[in-house]
Scaffold this motif. Sequence first.
Motif, PDB file in Angstrom:
ATOM      1  N   ALA A 207      27.872  -4.583  18.304  1.00 27.34           N
ATOM      2  CA  ALA A 207      28.352  -4.602  16.522  1.00 27.34           C
ATOM      3  C   ALA A 207      27.926  -3.208  15.836  1.00 27.34           C
ATOM      4  O   ALA A 207      27.318  -2.476  16.556  1.00 27.34           O
ATOM      5  CB  ALA A 207      27.421  -5.647  15.762  1.00 27.34           C
ATOM      6  N   HIS A 208      28.845  -3.149  15.063  1.00 29.45           N
ATOM      7  CA  HIS A 208      28.603  -1.735  14.351  1.00 29.45           C
ATOM      8  C   HIS A 208      28.462  -2.040  13.090  1.00 29.45           C
ATOM      9  O   HIS A 208      29.057  -2.837  12.058  1.00 29.45           O
ATOM     10  CB  HIS A 208      30.109  -1.092  14.237  1.00 29.45           C
ATOM     11  N   LEU A 209      28.051  -1.004  12.239  1.00 31.95           N
ATOM     12  CA  LEU A 209      27.510  -1.219  10.808  1.00 31.95           C
ATOM     13  C   LEU A 209      28.633  -1.253   9.890  1.00 31.95           C
ATOM     14  O   LEU A 209      29.609  -0.164  10.093  1.00 31.95           O
ATOM     15  CB  LEU A 209      26.507  -0.082  10.413  1.00 31.95           C
ATOM     16  N   PRO A 210      28.973  -1.899   8.796  1.00 27.05           N
ATOM     17  CA  PRO A 210      30.101  -1.963   7.913  1.00 27.05           C
ATOM     18  C   PRO A 210      30.086  -0.676   7.122  1.00 27.05           C
ATOM     19  O   PRO A 210      29.031  -0.022   6.918  1.00 27.05           O
ATOM     20  CB  PRO A 210      30.227  -3.061   7.116  1.00 27.05           C
ATOM     21  N   PRO A 211      31.068  -0.382   6.108  1.00 25.10           N
ATOM     22  CA  PRO A 211      30.833   0.516   5.045  1.00 25.10           C
ATOM     23  C   PRO A 211      29.709   0.390   4.042  1.00 25.10           C
ATOM     24  O   PRO A 211      29.005  -0.891   4.200  1.00 25.10           O
ATOM     25  CB  PRO A 211      31.920   0.457   4.448  1.00 25.10           C
ATOM     26  N   ALA A 212      29.165   1.334   3.729  1.00 23.54           N
ATOM     27  CA  ALA A 212      28.067   1.115   2.643  1.00 23.54           C
ATOM     28  C   ALA A 212      28.154   0.361   1.516  1.00 23.54           C
ATOM     29  O   ALA A 212      27.179  -0.381   1.048  1.00 23.54           O
ATOM     30  CB  ALA A 212      27.578   2.779   1.934  1.00 23.54           C
ATOM     31  N   GLY A 213      29.336   0.308   0.988  1.00 27.16           N
ATOM     32  CA  GLY A 213      29.720  -0.946  -0.044  1.00 27.16           C
ATOM     33  C   GLY A 213      29.213  -2.193   0.363  1.00 27.16           C
ATOM     34  O   GLY A 213      28.638  -3.037  -0.351  1.00 27.16           O
ATOM     35  N   THR A 214      29.705  -2.562   1.701  1.00 30.56           N
ATOM     36  CA  THR A 214      29.529  -3.948   2.217  1.00 30.56           C
ATOM     37  C   THR A 214      27.906  -4.205   2.426  1.00 30.56           C
ATOM     38  O   THR A 214      27.575  -5.412   2.450  1.00 30.56           O
ATOM     39  CB  THR A 214      30.112  -4.053   3.477  1.00 30.56           C
ATOM     40  N   ILE A 215      27.430  -3.169   3.078  1.00 24.91           N
ATOM     41  CA  ILE A 215      25.822  -3.332   3.006  1.00 24.91           C
ATOM     42  C   ILE A 215      24.990  -3.468   1.942  1.00 24.91           C
ATOM     43  O   ILE A 215      24.370  -4.319   1.690  1.00 24.91           O
ATOM     44  CB  ILE A 215      25.346  -1.970   3.913  1.00 24.91           C
ATOM     45  N   ALA A 216      25.478  -2.928   0.740  1.00 24.37           N
ATOM     46  CA  ALA A 216      24.721  -3.221  -0.328  1.00 24.37           C
ATOM     47  C   ALA A 216      25.088  -4.377  -0.834  1.00 24.37           C
ATOM     48  O   ALA A 216      24.332  -5.213  -1.614  1.00 24.37           O
ATOM     49  CB  ALA A 216      25.387  -2.230  -1.451  1.00 24.37           C
ATOM     50  N   PHE A 217      26.342  -4.928  -0.909  1.00 24.33           N
ATOM     51  CA  PHE A 217      26.743  -6.211  -1.128  1.00 24.33           C
ATOM     52  C   PHE A 217      25.880  -7.343  -0.747  1.00 24.33           C
ATOM     53  O   PHE A 217      25.345  -8.301  -1.132  1.00 24.33           O
ATOM     54  CB  PHE A 217      28.285  -6.387  -1.192  1.00 24.33           C
TER      55      PHE A 217
END
Length: 353
Positions: A207-217
């Motif tokens: 798996a790959h980390l999503p964008p920062a905005g998605t992580i924050a949400f």
Amino acid sequence: MAPESRSAVALAILSAVLFGASTPFAKLLVGDGLDPWLLAGLLYLGSGLGLSVIQGLRRLRGRASEAPLRRADLPWLALVAFAGGAIGPALLMIGLATTPASTAALLLNVEGLATLLIAWIVFHESVDRRLLIGAGAILAGAVLLSYQGGPGGIGVGALAIFGACLAWGIDNNLTRKISAADPVAIALVKGLVAGAVNLTLALLSGAHLPPAGTIAFAGIVGFLGYGVSLVLFVLALRGLGAARTGAYFATAPFLGAVLAVVMFHEPVTATLVAAGLLMALGLYLHLSEDHAHDHVHAPMEHEHRHVHDAHHQHAHGPDDPAGEPHVHAHRHARLAHRHAHYPDLHHRHDHEA
């Protein structure tokens, strides 16, 4: 119902509201292509990190407001983190990938049923006919929602959600064993450990980390729906016991289902309404319970936040804190009396058949 019981009920329902609201938002993230295992890790890390900030602010106040976790609590806490923090959320995210959000939200009622049955069969909490009938109505609603008809029978996604509910039922009963300790510390450790394990396994599996905005949400959803919700749930466990806290927590899926219908424009089908009515009946039977009888408190010693009520008429030593509520180890003498009560920290006695 005594004031402390009403307070515990309110905490259980507020915990349910926060968790129920998190389900459709988690479905939104899964729908965006986020790996289910990775999302489980982000939700719990958000919970743990958010509560770490809360814990830091509390420590600035200096005075301890809750009993600390002790070494004897750690094995229970490890099992809680594994069952409820690793297995449960991973299965839920897998189920959400193939199950409509409104259906998934209502299927989470099975968590309350699993909690009640484990508390009754394994930990011998008192459960009367009214609670069992209510549990049966909830189960009937869950089966109605999950049955797809034809050769497919019960859907794989529904089975995954059932598995998540079983894991959380085990988690809830194990958490009851340590519910006298600081609920923020319990939820914080569970969040950080479960989040780190899930995130590491997801990344190792590709798996790959999503964008920062998605992580924050995802972190905000996890902090409120998993972290704050768990803190309130532990506080409710103290006053209600695992079976009844699980029953009150069954309000969570109704809010989640309503939000899912609004957010995803899902159809309000006859099956959804019928299942909701069955679950509402079960919930009503749980909420309207009245439990009072002559009972005996055996002598015991423990440590938790308390005031000097009818169950806390003990003397203080020179090193014990002044003011109320306060925290210190204290001993209960034998006490026999009668009043309405739940299986809280002081009412975990046996019942005659």
